[in-house]
Design an enzyme around this catalytic site. Structure first.
Site, mmCIF file in Angstrom:
data_model
loop_
_atom_site.group_PDB
_atom_site.id
_atom_site.type_symbol
_atom_site.label_atom_id
_atom_site.label_comp_id
_atom_site.label_asym_id
_atom_site.label_seq_id
_atom_site.Cartn_x
_atom_site.Cartn_y
_atom_site.Cartn_z
ATOM 1 C CG LEU A 53 4.217 -8.545 2.356
ATOM 2 C CD1 LEU A 53 4.451 -8.208 4.256
ATOM 3 C CD2 LEU A 53 2.633 -9.627 2.194
ATOM 4 C CG ASP A 54 -2.218 -5.270 -0.251
ATOM 5 O OD1 ASP A 54 -1.194 -6.285 -1.334
ATOM 6 O OD2 ASP A 54 -3.824 -6.416 -0.237
ATOM 7 N NE ARG A 55 -0.779 2.676 0.175
ATOM 8 C CZ ARG A 55 -0.962 3.840 0.031
ATOM 9 N NH1 ARG A 55 0.107 4.879 0.523
ATOM 10 N NH2 ARG A 55 -1.488 4.019 -1.238
ATOM 11 C CB THR A 57 -0.198 -6.657 4.622
ATOM 12 O OG1 THR A 57 -1.368 -6.478 3.879
ATOM 13 C CG2 THR A 57 0.013 -7.508 5.095
ATOM 14 C CD GLN A 153 -6.974 -3.559 -2.048
ATOM 15 O OE1 GLN A 153 -7.747 -2.967 -2.111
ATOM 16 N NE2 GLN A 153 -5.807 -2.189 -1.109
#
Length: 160
Positions: A53-55, A57, A153
């Site tokens: 998961l993106d930072r 998120t 992203q």
């Protein structure tokens, strides 16, 4: 900092990853703590990432407790045999539903844009009486989002 464990069995563990925490150390933050290291220390055993998961998120992060379990689940992610769902607030009013199919630049790979698809369904819309730029009000949509590919992203870029 301890991560909240949402589910655990002999093969997998699911945790609540807060926004702002990387899944693993990277060049983006080589010295900071990451979910992998936090959970390893918390469980007292090695953990293996299955997805990211993106930072920025927050959400459920699934990790494996063995390399074999990680490979099995990663294969399901690659074959798109898993469903990923997100809730997001977007600026503007979305159509009732749709699919965004637009390549996303790959900063970590060869730099070439990669195909990316994201399905969405608008759950709700609202309008607030706050002026932004040339608009007298601000409009937002709450959307259920299902990315069909897993680009870095992707959701942010597709809803930009």
């Amino acid at each position: 900092m301890a991560l909240e464990i949402l589910y655990q069995d002999e093969h997998y563990v699911a945790v609540d990853k807060p926004a702002g925490l990387l899944v693993h150390r990277s060049t983006l933050a080589p010295t900071g703590r990451a979910a992998l290291q936090l959970l390893r220390d918390q469980l007292g055993q090695r953990v293996f990432p299955v997805h990211r998961l993106d930072r920025a998120t927050s959400g459920v992060l699934v990790l494996a407790l063995s390399a074999d379990a990680a490979a099995r689940l990663a294969k399901q992610f690659m074959a798109q045999d898993t469903d990923k769902a997100y809730l997001a607030v977007t600026r503007g009013w979305l159509a009732d539903s749709g699919q965004i199919s637009h390549p996303v630049a790959d900063r970590d790979g060869d730099g070439q844009p990669k195909d990316a698809q994201t399905d969405y369904r608008c759950i709700s819309r609202c309008e607030l009486p706050f002026a932004v730029d040339r608009y007298a009000t601000t409009r937002y949509s709450l959307a259920a989002i299902c990315p069909r590919t897993g680009r870095r992203q992707q959701i942010r870029k597709h809803f930009k």
